[in-house]
Design an enzyme around this catalytic site. Sequence first.
Site, PDB file in Angstrom:
ATOM      1  N   LYS A 132       0.843  -1.212   0.000  1.00  0.00           N
ATOM      2  CA  LYS A 132       0.000   0.000   0.000  1.00  0.00           C
ATOM      3  C   LYS A 132       0.873   1.255   0.000  1.00  0.00           C
ATOM      4  O   LYS A 132       2.087   1.175   0.220  1.00  0.00           O
ATOM      5  CB  LYS A 132      -0.908  -0.022   1.232  1.00  0.00           C
ATOM      6  CG  LYS A 132      -0.158   0.153   2.546  1.00  0.00           C
ATOM      7  CD  LYS A 132      -1.064  -0.053   3.752  1.00  0.00           C
ATOM      8  CE  LYS A 132      -0.287   0.111   5.040  1.00  0.00           C
ATOM      9  NZ  LYS A 132      -1.018  -0.367   6.209  1.00  0.00           N
ATOM     10  N   ARG A 177     -10.631   0.931  15.549  1.00  0.00           N
ATOM     11  CA  ARG A 177     -10.574   1.437  14.182  1.00  0.00           C
ATOM     12  C   ARG A 177     -11.527   0.614  13.329  1.00  0.00           C
ATOM     13  O   ARG A 177     -12.712   0.881  13.323  1.00  0.00           O
ATOM     14  CB  ARG A 177      -9.115   1.408  13.689  1.00  0.00           C
ATOM     15  CG  ARG A 177      -8.885   2.208  12.429  1.00  0.00           C
ATOM     16  CD  ARG A 177      -7.421   2.279  12.027  1.00  0.00           C
ATOM     17  NE  ARG A 177      -6.870   0.981  11.629  1.00  0.00           N
ATOM     18  CZ  ARG A 177      -5.633   0.814  11.152  1.00  0.00           C
ATOM     19  NH1 ARG A 177      -4.810   1.849  11.026  1.00  0.00           N
ATOM     20  NH2 ARG A 177      -5.211  -0.374  10.804  1.00  0.00           N
ATOM     21  N   TYR A 186      12.497  31.825   4.182  1.00  0.00           N
ATOM     22  CA  TYR A 186      11.245  32.389   4.694  1.00  0.00           C
ATOM     23  C   TYR A 186      11.332  32.672   6.187  1.00  0.00           C
ATOM     24  O   TYR A 186      11.878  31.869   6.947  1.00  0.00           O
ATOM     25  CB  TYR A 186      10.096  31.410   4.462  1.00  0.00           C
ATOM     26  CG  TYR A 186       9.655  31.322   3.022  1.00  0.00           C
ATOM     27  CD1 TYR A 186       9.183  32.445   2.352  1.00  0.00           C
ATOM     28  CD2 TYR A 186       9.700  30.116   2.336  1.00  0.00           C
ATOM     29  CE1 TYR A 186       8.769  32.356   1.030  1.00  0.00           C
ATOM     30  CE2 TYR A 186       9.285  30.017   1.019  1.00  0.00           C
ATOM     31  CZ  TYR A 186       8.818  31.147   0.366  1.00  0.00           C
ATOM     32  OH  TYR A 186       8.408  31.055  -0.925  1.00  0.00           O
ATOM     33  N   MET A 231       8.563  24.953  -0.516  1.00  0.00           N
ATOM     34  CA  MET A 231       7.668  23.996  -1.168  1.00  0.00           C
ATOM     35  C   MET A 231       8.429  23.084  -2.137  1.00  0.00           C
ATOM     36  O   MET A 231       8.192  21.878  -2.167  1.00  0.00           O
ATOM     37  CB  MET A 231       6.549  24.743  -1.901  1.00  0.00           C
ATOM     38  CG  MET A 231       5.425  23.835  -2.349  1.00  0.00           C
ATOM     39  SD  MET A 231       4.101  24.722  -3.186  1.00  0.00           S
ATOM     40  CE  MET A 231       3.130  25.311  -1.825  1.00  0.00           C
TER      41      MET A 231
HETATM   42  C1  LIG Z   1      -0.177  -1.325   6.913  1.00  0.00           C
HETATM   43  C2  LIG Z   1      -0.724  -2.538   7.485  1.00  0.00           C
HETATM   44  C3  LIG Z   1       0.110  -3.608   7.830  1.00  0.00           C
HETATM   45  C4  LIG Z   1       1.618  -3.544   7.733  1.00  0.00           C
HETATM   46  O1  LIG Z   1       2.163  -3.001   8.903  1.00  0.00           O
HETATM   47  P1  LIG Z   1       3.743  -2.842   9.086  1.00  0.00           P
HETATM   48  O2  LIG Z   1       3.889  -2.348  10.474  1.00  0.00           O
HETATM   49  O3  LIG Z   1       4.172  -1.831   8.073  1.00  0.00           O
HETATM   50  O4  LIG Z   1       4.336  -4.164   8.841  1.00  0.00           O
HETATM   51  C5  LIG Z   1      -0.485  -4.763   8.285  1.00  0.00           C
HETATM   52  N1  LIG Z   1      -1.828  -4.862   8.414  1.00  0.00           N
HETATM   53  C6  LIG Z   1      -2.656  -3.835   8.119  1.00  0.00           C
HETATM   54  C7  LIG Z   1      -4.121  -4.013   8.275  1.00  0.00           C
HETATM   55  C8  LIG Z   1      -2.139  -2.646   7.659  1.00  0.00           C
HETATM   56  O5  LIG Z   1      -2.963  -1.641   7.373  1.00  0.00           O
END
Ligand SMILES: *Cc1c(COP(=O)(O)O)cnc(C)c1O
Length: 382
Positions: A33, A138, A274, A323
Amino acid sequence: MLTWVKIDGSALRHNYRVFVKIAGEERVALVLKSNAYGHGLKETYQALTAGSKDETLKKNSYLCTNYLFEARALRGLGFAGRILVVGPLPYETLHDHFAEARELNAEVIIGNRENLESWLSLSEKPQVHIKFDTGMSRQGFYAEEAFSIADLLKSHKKNVIGLCTHFANVEDVLEHDYAAKQLSLFDSAVQAFHKNGLTPLKHAASSASCLLLKQSRFDLCRIGISLYGMWPSKATRLSYLQTFKDLVELLPVLSWYTTITTLKTVKSGQFIGYGCSIRAVQDMKVAVLPVGYYEGFPRLASDAHSYVLIRGVRAPIVGRVCMNMMMVDVTHLSTVTIGDQVTLIGGDQGETISANDLAGWAQTINYELLSRIHPDIPRIIQ
Ligand SMILES: *Cc1c(COP(=O)(O)O)cnc(C)c1O
């Protein structure tokens, strides 16, 4: 090129093998991801599928994404193995989402009643994993709902692929009593499914829990940050060392470079950047770099407490990160010239700035720093 990211393919495959060794090949689900934690989804997939037969990604591997579009991209790259989309589902367009997941043969996660009812109403169902909230507050059902949910799912056995949860407090602590509580709640949810004749895959672990807690590995470990060669945190590394008296070798995969686009003299008394936050107390040599917070370089890494590497020597950032640019003090570097390569993350002539160093200077964590490197910056597989 103004700035580019280098991906070390053999380091990536090495880290993958580390987890294959720890958890067993069939248990490793790689998390790609967030543009593969900033490493580039396409490049990471390509690097994983290169290399020799025993290091390359297996055809039947599991990959995890957050979004469906990432699953679509992986199919476009030719990945035919299993994909689990771990991210939340869009309520307004849920039916289209489920239809596309089915088309892509991607598995999705259901963790609330509304999504479950919608899924149950479909005649053509994508495969699902049911998520339990065991302490993260969550995503997921509470464990006490498990029996009634299992009852609803009884007649859809073949489409219920997994039961999962996510740990809230493994990375940040040396004692894992909270994780133990989560595991026991997860177990009660799993038992409720078993009583209803449902025995899907079970998974809970991410990098830290897979490394530290054998009892969390179950059927799959969802490995993100450590695939990219990073310890999830200092506490995870320490905890591992305490428990196993030795460390597994994780090799950082990403380095980030730019070049000097302008070199200038700043006279004593002149201000830099800045807010005029810095004033030269002597004549200075300043290099301008074409990277700023738009590119993903953290603005909090401003004003002389953060560094880049030029010719193997640390040069402090002066003034505020802009930026698309930043300024660094190179007064101490006699041979520096315009066009010189600059290392933002990585090594140069024996000196290193790690993602952890830069994340620390910017008061954040390696996860955030890496995943925010702008996706348009070229990723070069090495
Ligand atoms: C991102 C994620 C992981 C991976 O976690 P890491 O700490 O990067 O290994 C595992 N499970 C879920 C549901 C995640 O969202």
